[in-house]
Each structure stands twice: as structure tokens, then as C-alpha cells.
Design a protein around this motif. Sequence first.
Motif, PDB file in Angstrom:
ATOM      1  N   THR A  74       0.860  -1.173   0.000  1.00 38.50           N
ATOM      2  CA  THR A  74       0.000   0.000   0.000  1.00 38.50           C
ATOM      3  C   THR A  74       0.897   1.224   0.000  1.00 38.50           C
ATOM      4  O   THR A  74       1.852   1.287   0.780  1.00 38.50           O
ATOM      5  N   ASP A  75       0.605   2.153  -0.869  1.00 35.10           N
ATOM      6  CA  ASP A  75       1.358   3.393  -0.937  1.00 35.10           C
ATOM      7  C   ASP A  75       0.447   4.558  -0.573  1.00 35.10           C
ATOM      8  O   ASP A  75      -0.733   4.580  -0.924  1.00 35.10           O
ATOM      9  N   VAL A  76       1.008   5.515   0.126  1.00 33.77           N
ATOM     10  CA  VAL A  76       0.325   6.748   0.494  1.00 33.77           C
ATOM     11  C   VAL A  76       1.150   7.876  -0.089  1.00 33.77           C
ATOM     12  O   VAL A  76       2.371   7.913   0.102  1.00 33.77           O
ATOM     13  N   ALA A  77       0.492   8.774  -0.814  1.00 38.42           N
ATOM     14  CA  ALA A  77       1.237   9.818  -1.510  1.00 38.42           C
ATOM     15  C   ALA A  77       0.565  11.174  -1.358  1.00 38.42           C
ATOM     16  O   ALA A  77      -0.663  11.276  -1.325  1.00 38.42           O
ATOM     17  N   THR A  78       1.389  12.183  -1.304  1.00 39.88           N
ATOM     18  CA  THR A  78       0.943  13.562  -1.372  1.00 39.88           C
ATOM     19  C   THR A  78       1.100  14.006  -2.818  1.00 39.88           C
ATOM     20  O   THR A  78       2.109  13.684  -3.456  1.00 39.88           O
ATOM     21  N   VAL A  79       0.107  14.725  -3.326  1.00 43.90           N
ATOM     22  CA  VAL A  79       0.159  15.195  -4.706  1.00 43.90           C
ATOM     23  C   VAL A  79       0.086  16.717  -4.745  1.00 43.90           C
ATOM     24  O   VAL A  79      -0.405  17.354  -3.811  1.00 43.90           O
ATOM     25  N   ASP A  80       0.576  17.282  -5.849  1.00 42.92           N
ATOM     26  CA  ASP A  80       0.485  18.722  -6.027  1.00 42.92           C
ATOM     27  C   ASP A  80      -0.846  19.075  -6.708  1.00 42.92           C
ATOM     28  O   ASP A  80      -1.672  18.195  -6.980  1.00 42.92           O
ATOM     29  N   ALA A  81      -1.045  20.348  -6.997  1.00 41.89           N
ATOM     30  CA  ALA A  81      -2.302  20.808  -7.584  1.00 41.89           C
ATOM     31  C   ALA A  81      -2.560  20.206  -8.964  1.00 41.89           C
ATOM     32  O   ALA A  81      -3.705  20.147  -9.407  1.00 41.89           O
ATOM     33  N   ASP A  82      -1.509  19.737  -9.634  1.00 41.24           N
ATOM     34  CA  ASP A  82      -1.655  19.112 -10.947  1.00 41.24           C
ATOM     35  C   ASP A  82      -1.809  17.594 -10.856  1.00 41.24           C
ATOM     36  O   ASP A  82      -1.859  16.915 -11.875  1.00 41.24           O
ATOM     37  N   GLY A  83      -1.851  17.054  -9.638  1.00 45.83           N
ATOM     38  CA  GLY A  83      -1.989  15.616  -9.460  1.00 45.83           C
ATOM     39  C   GLY A  83      -0.693  14.843  -9.594  1.00 45.83           C
ATOM     40  O   GLY A  83      -0.697  13.623  -9.645  1.00 45.83           O
ATOM     41  N   ARG A  84       0.437  15.548  -9.620  1.00 44.70           N
ATOM     42  CA  ARG A  84       1.734  14.863  -9.664  1.00 44.70           C
ATOM     43  C   ARG A  84       2.177  14.514  -8.246  1.00 44.70           C
ATOM     44  O   ARG A  84       1.925  15.252  -7.299  1.00 44.70           O
ATOM     45  N   LEU A  85       2.837  13.390  -8.132  1.00 44.18           N
ATOM     46  CA  LEU A  85       3.283  12.895  -6.834  1.00 44.18           C
ATOM     47  C   LEU A  85       4.421  13.747  -6.288  1.00 44.18           C
ATOM     48  O   LEU A  85       5.407  13.997  -6.986  1.00 44.18           O
ATOM     49  N   VAL A  86       4.277  14.163  -5.057  1.00 41.86           N
ATOM     50  CA  VAL A  86       5.311  14.966  -4.388  1.00 41.86           C
ATOM     51  C   VAL A  86       6.090  14.110  -3.400  1.00 41.86           C
ATOM     52  O   VAL A  86       7.306  14.203  -3.312  1.00 41.86           O
ATOM     53  N   ARG A  87       5.373  13.266  -2.681  1.00 37.54           N
ATOM     54  CA  ARG A  87       6.007  12.392  -1.688  1.00 37.54           C
ATOM     55  C   ARG A  87       5.230  11.079  -1.646  1.00 37.54           C
ATOM     56  O   ARG A  87       4.017  11.089  -1.458  1.00 37.54           O
ATOM     57  N   VAL A  88       5.943   9.966  -1.805  1.00 37.48           N
ATOM     58  CA  VAL A  88       5.317   8.649  -1.751  1.00 37.48           C
ATOM     59  C   VAL A  88       5.980   7.857  -0.626  1.00 37.48           C
ATOM     60  O   VAL A  88       7.202   7.783  -0.548  1.00 37.48           O
ATOM     61  N   THR A  89       5.152   7.289   0.228  1.00 31.73           N
ATOM     62  CA  THR A  89       5.620   6.389   1.275  1.00 31.73           C
ATOM     63  C   THR A  89       4.964   5.046   1.024  1.00 31.73           C
ATOM     64  O   THR A  89       3.727   4.946   0.988  1.00 31.73           O
ATOM     65  N   GLY A  90       5.787   4.025   0.814  1.00 20.81           N
ATOM     66  CA  GLY A  90       5.283   2.693   0.503  1.00 20.81           C
ATOM     67  C   GLY A  90       5.384   1.756   1.691  1.00 20.81           C
ATOM     68  O   GLY A  90       6.327   1.817   2.468  1.00 20.81           O
ATOM     69  N   PHE A  91       4.399   0.876   1.799  1.00 19.57           N
ATOM     70  CA  PHE A  91       4.360  -0.134   2.844  1.00 19.57           C
ATOM     71  C   PHE A  91       4.205  -1.492   2.182  1.00 19.57           C
ATOM     72  O   PHE A  91       3.404  -1.647   1.265  1.00 19.57           O
ATOM     73  N   LEU A  92       4.951  -2.481   2.661  1.00 19.04           N
ATOM     74  CA  LEU A  92       4.800  -3.857   2.181  1.00 19.04           C
ATOM     75  C   LEU A  92       3.794  -4.557   3.062  1.00 19.04           C
ATOM     76  O   LEU A  92       3.987  -4.675   4.271  1.00 19.04           O
ATOM     77  N   ASP A  93       2.707  -5.017   2.461  1.00 15.87           N
ATOM     78  CA  ASP A  93       1.687  -5.744   3.198  1.00 15.87           C
ATOM     79  C   ASP A  93       2.049  -7.231   3.278  1.00 15.87           C
ATOM     80  O   ASP A  93       1.732  -7.894   4.256  1.00 15.87           O
ATOM     81  N   ALA A  94       2.690  -7.742   2.223  1.00 20.34           N
ATOM     82  CA  ALA A  94       3.136  -9.142   2.187  1.00 20.34           C
ATOM     83  C   ALA A  94       4.231  -9.248   1.149  1.00 20.34           C
ATOM     84  O   ALA A  94       4.172  -8.626   0.102  1.00 20.34           O
ATOM     85  N   ALA A  95       5.248 -10.050   1.459  1.00 19.92           N
ATOM     86  CA  ALA A  95       6.333 -10.233   0.508  1.00 19.92           C
ATOM     87  C   ALA A  95       6.724 -11.698   0.481  1.00 19.92           C
ATOM     88  O   ALA A  95       6.527 -12.424   1.424  1.00 19.92           O
TER      89      ALA A  95
END
Length: 122
Positions: free
Chosen positions: A101-122
Motif C-alpha cells: 500500500t502506498d500513500v502519496a501527497t500530490v500537487d495541484a496538478d496531481g503529480r506525486l510529491v512524496r510517496v511512502t510505501g508499505f509492504l503488506d506481504a512479501a
Amino acid sequence: MQAAHAHAHTIAERYLAAWNERDPDARRAQVAQAFAPGASYLDPMMRGSGVDGIDAMIGAAQGQFPGCRFALHGQPDGHNDVVRFSWVLAGPDAAPLARGTDVATVDADGRLVRVTGFLDAA
């Protein structure tokens, strides 16, 4: 900011398309389209900064998982300037290798500014 809520699915699809693109020039162009210039990415195994750093990080990950592809898992969600989406990484035989699962902050144009990823299962 309505981009995150109204366009969460498009943002997630564009993000995963960059991760799935194997041609280096095409991947670099997709990263530049999906990510803001000063963007950052962080998960438990890797990190990258800026379009060049994120592109290099994706290329390295592709080298570790040849033939594997990311796909959305479930429905992306968003509010304010944040999107959240889950994904699955599967090999050519369609057996899942990882889920996250990834959680991301986006700018006003919908481009990703910061992405933090989590592994749910590997």
C-alpha cells in the motif's frame, strides 16, 4: 484541492505505469509525468529523490524482478492532497510476489510529491 479525491485512480494508474515501463527512455518520461520535480519516494527497502533518482530506483527494482508487473489491488482513495492505493507485484505466471500500500501527497496538478510505501506481504 480536489485532484486527490477526483483523480485517485488516474494518479495510481500513472504511477504504476512508470513502475511497469521497461524501456529506459519511456520510463524516464513517465516518471517525469507522474512525479513532481522535487519528489521523494521511501519504502522499507529503497528510497529515491527527484525524477532522476526515482527513475534510477525503479530501474534497479526492475532488475531485481525481471518480468514482473505491478497492478492495482482494490480501489484507490484520496482526500485533500493525499492518495492511497494498494498494489500487487506478480511474475509472468501471475503468482503474486508482493503486495503493498502506498500513500502519496500530490500537487495541484496531481503529480506525486512524496510517496511512502508499505509492504503488506512479501
